[in-house]
Design a protein around this motif. Structure first.
Motif, PDB file in Angstrom:
ATOM      1  N   SER A 159      20.290 -41.086 -31.115  1.00 35.45           N
ATOM      2  CA  SER A 159      20.399 -40.817 -32.548  1.00 35.45           C
ATOM      3  C   SER A 159      20.761 -42.070 -33.332  1.00 35.45           C
ATOM      4  O   SER A 159      20.204 -42.329 -34.401  1.00 35.45           O
ATOM      5  CB  SER A 159      21.444 -39.722 -32.792  1.00 35.45           C
ATOM      6  OG  SER A 159      21.046 -38.509 -32.169  1.00 35.45           O
ATOM      7  N   HIS A 162      17.739 -44.354 -33.507  1.00 36.26           N
ATOM      8  CA  HIS A 162      16.835 -43.907 -34.573  1.00 36.26           C
ATOM      9  C   HIS A 162      17.417 -44.237 -35.945  1.00 36.26           C
ATOM     10  O   HIS A 162      16.678 -44.611 -36.870  1.00 36.26           O
ATOM     11  CB  HIS A 162      16.599 -42.407 -34.441  1.00 36.26           C
ATOM     12  CG  HIS A 162      15.683 -41.842 -35.481  1.00 36.26           C
ATOM     13  ND1 HIS A 162      14.333 -42.103 -35.513  1.00 36.26           N
ATOM     14  CD2 HIS A 162      15.932 -41.032 -36.548  1.00 36.26           C
ATOM     15  CE1 HIS A 162      13.781 -41.478 -36.542  1.00 36.26           C
ATOM     16  NE2 HIS A 162      14.727 -40.827 -37.185  1.00 36.26           N
ATOM     17  N   ALA A 163      18.735 -44.124 -36.089  1.00 33.21           N
ATOM     18  CA  ALA A 163      19.380 -44.398 -37.370  1.00 33.21           C
ATOM     19  C   ALA A 163      19.196 -45.846 -37.795  1.00 33.21           C
ATOM     20  O   ALA A 163      18.997 -46.144 -38.975  1.00 33.21           O
ATOM     21  CB  ALA A 163      20.867 -44.051 -37.284  1.00 33.21           C
ATOM     22  N   LEU A 166      15.953 -46.249 -39.365  1.00 37.48           N
ATOM     23  CA  LEU A 166      15.887 -45.698 -40.715  1.00 37.48           C
ATOM     24  C   LEU A 166      16.336 -46.708 -41.766  1.00 37.48           C
ATOM     25  O   LEU A 166      15.802 -46.733 -42.875  1.00 37.48           O
ATOM     26  CB  LEU A 166      16.750 -44.438 -40.823  1.00 37.48           C
ATOM     27  CG  LEU A 166      16.186 -43.123 -40.310  1.00 37.48           C
ATOM     28  CD1 LEU A 166      17.150 -41.984 -40.629  1.00 37.48           C
ATOM     29  CD2 LEU A 166      14.815 -42.821 -40.903  1.00 37.48           C
ATOM     30  N   THR A 265      21.358 -41.372 -41.873  1.00 39.34           N
ATOM     31  CA  THR A 265      20.567 -40.390 -41.137  1.00 39.34           C
ATOM     32  C   THR A 265      20.940 -38.973 -41.529  1.00 39.34           C
ATOM     33  O   THR A 265      20.063 -38.137 -41.812  1.00 39.34           O
ATOM     34  CB  THR A 265      20.768 -40.574 -39.620  1.00 39.34           C
ATOM     35  OG1 THR A 265      20.384 -41.898 -39.261  1.00 39.34           O
ATOM     36  CG2 THR A 265      19.929 -39.577 -38.842  1.00 39.34           C
ATOM     37  N   SER A 268      19.807 -38.251 -45.066  1.00 35.76           N
ATOM     38  CA  SER A 268      18.351 -38.123 -45.140  1.00 35.76           C
ATOM     39  C   SER A 268      17.891 -36.775 -44.588  1.00 35.76           C
ATOM     40  O   SER A 268      16.968 -36.150 -45.123  1.00 35.76           O
ATOM     41  CB  SER A 268      17.675 -39.264 -44.383  1.00 35.76           C
ATOM     42  OG  SER A 268      18.000 -40.508 -44.958  1.00 35.76           O
ATOM     43  N   HIS A 286      15.193 -43.662 -49.321  1.00 33.77           N
ATOM     44  CA  HIS A 286      16.458 -44.085 -48.741  1.00 33.77           C
ATOM     45  C   HIS A 286      17.222 -44.924 -49.772  1.00 33.77           C
ATOM     46  O   HIS A 286      16.654 -45.390 -50.765  1.00 33.77           O
ATOM     47  CB  HIS A 286      16.213 -44.902 -47.467  1.00 33.77           C
ATOM     48  CG  HIS A 286      15.599 -44.104 -46.369  1.00 33.77           C
ATOM     49  ND1 HIS A 286      16.280 -43.132 -45.684  1.00 33.77           N
ATOM     50  CD2 HIS A 286      14.343 -44.127 -45.842  1.00 33.77           C
ATOM     51  CE1 HIS A 286      15.484 -42.589 -44.770  1.00 33.77           C
ATOM     52  NE2 HIS A 286      14.307 -43.168 -44.852  1.00 33.77           N
TER      53      HIS A 286
END
Length: 356
Positions: A159, A162-163, A166, A265, A268, A286
């Motif tokens: 996670s 992935h953040a 972003l 994250t 979003s 963002h």
């Protein structure tokens, strides 16, 4: 203060390696631009006006690898074994991201799965290592199960990986946040006598600094998914290792060090859920996009290229103060709340301005 026995010579070698690798990729693009170039308008969140290489993560990865090789003769066998297992496993994240950078065929779901697999593999190789506490008395007893610890560790690493991707939407934001995070982790590790982990965090900070020089502010090269995902995965794994190895340190230390990518994250996800949009689809809403639009009216120009500076200056006090408050959960929670509140107020202001 750098952790002994990590000499300044090693730091300069890592930095020089990163600078040389990134310079070769950025300044001689004809060798690879055909498959590595990110064209204007190719993605919905693109903000550049020319084709730019998106494989800058190669320089970060190779510089980090060089630093680990330099460290290897100085480390005890057991420590060396752990660090190389970590690097080998998280290399899966880098190469899957790099494959997306060069083919555009690896979906976000597969990149997330790759990070899950990489973190789970490291945990399995490291005696089912996992997260043992999340800072809530009601939840912590559940982490007595090795399976749950392993699963949550893999989820957390994937996670955060992935953040970091972003927040990689404007020149210098992801690499700048990476430098701050790895620096905070190095300080935390030094203060808690975890020298080998401090050395690896310092290596990663230096490797990202070499890339930052060519990315900010003019965007000569982009970090790409390989670099962003790898930075995030390494930051998450090192955070868990350092915080749990710090004795009485609160798990909230990890939250504050990683507060920007984590909250970006979560925010979003909530925003897209409210708009009934899929979580995995990219957009230009963002915080860094809205901030750039506020400066330029959404036109890509030299002004927007500097947007990372105020963002990093805003994030830095929270991230860099975290190591000093490692054993003070109430203050860590307060600073986390202050960051979230400030983020939400700023986002609301910029969103209204963008809609006007």
């Amino acid at each position: 203060m750098l952790p002994a026995p990590f000499s300044t010579d090693h730091v300069w070698i890592v930095l020089a390696t990163s600078l040389c690798c990134v310079a070769a990729l950025a300044l001689v693009p004809r060798w690879h631009i055909g498959f590595s170039g990110d064209r204007p308008g190719q993605t919905i969140q693109a903000a550049h006006a020319r084709t730019v290489p998106r494989i800058g993560g190669v320089g970060v990865y190779l510089a980090g690898l060089a630093g680990l090789l330099l460290l290897s003769p100085q480390l005890p066998t057991l420590t060396l074994d752990i660090l190389w297992k970590l690097w080998a496993c998280l290399s899966i994240v880098f190469f899957v991201g790099l494959l997306e950078d060069t083919t555009r065929r690896i979906s976000a779901s597969w990149r997330y799965i790759a990070a899950l697999v990489a973190a789970g593999l490291f945990s399995w190789m490291h005696d089912s290592y996992g997260i043992a506490s999340v800072g809530f008395d009601l939840l912590d007893p559940g982490f007595n199960s090795s399976g749950l610890r392993l699963a949550f560790f893999a989820f957390a690493v994937a996670s955060v990986s992935h953040a970091f991707n972003l927040i990689d939407g404007q020149n210098g934001v992801c690499s700048g946040v990476s430098i701050l995070v790895f620096s905070a982790l190095a300080v935390t590790a030094v203060r808690t006598d975890q020298i080998a982990l401090a050395q690896l965090a310092t290596i990663m900070a230096a490797a990202n600094l070499g890339f930052f020089v060519f990315n900010f502010p003019l965007g000569k090269i982009f970090l790409g998914d390989g670099g962003a995902y790898f930075n995030g995965a390494m930051a998450a794994a090192l955070t868990v290792l350092i915080v749990q190895g710090a004795g009485r340190a609160s798990p909230w230390l990890a939250i504050l060090i990683l507060i920007y990518p984590i909250w970006e994250t979560l925010f979003s996800m909530a925003r897209r859920l409210r708009a009934r949009q899929p979580f995995h689809l990219a957009d230009k809403h963002h915080l860094h996009h809205l901030a750039a639009a506020a400066l330029s009216g959404a036109a890509p120009n030299r002004q927007t290229q500097w947007i990372a500076a105020p963002l990093l200056l805003s994030v830095a006090p929270f991230v860099l103060s975290a190591p000093l408050l490692a054993e003070q959960p109430a203050r860590l929670q307060l600073l986390s709340l202050l960051f979230v509140t400030g983020y939400c107020l700023l986002y609301r202001h910029l969103a209204r301005r963008d809609a006007a």
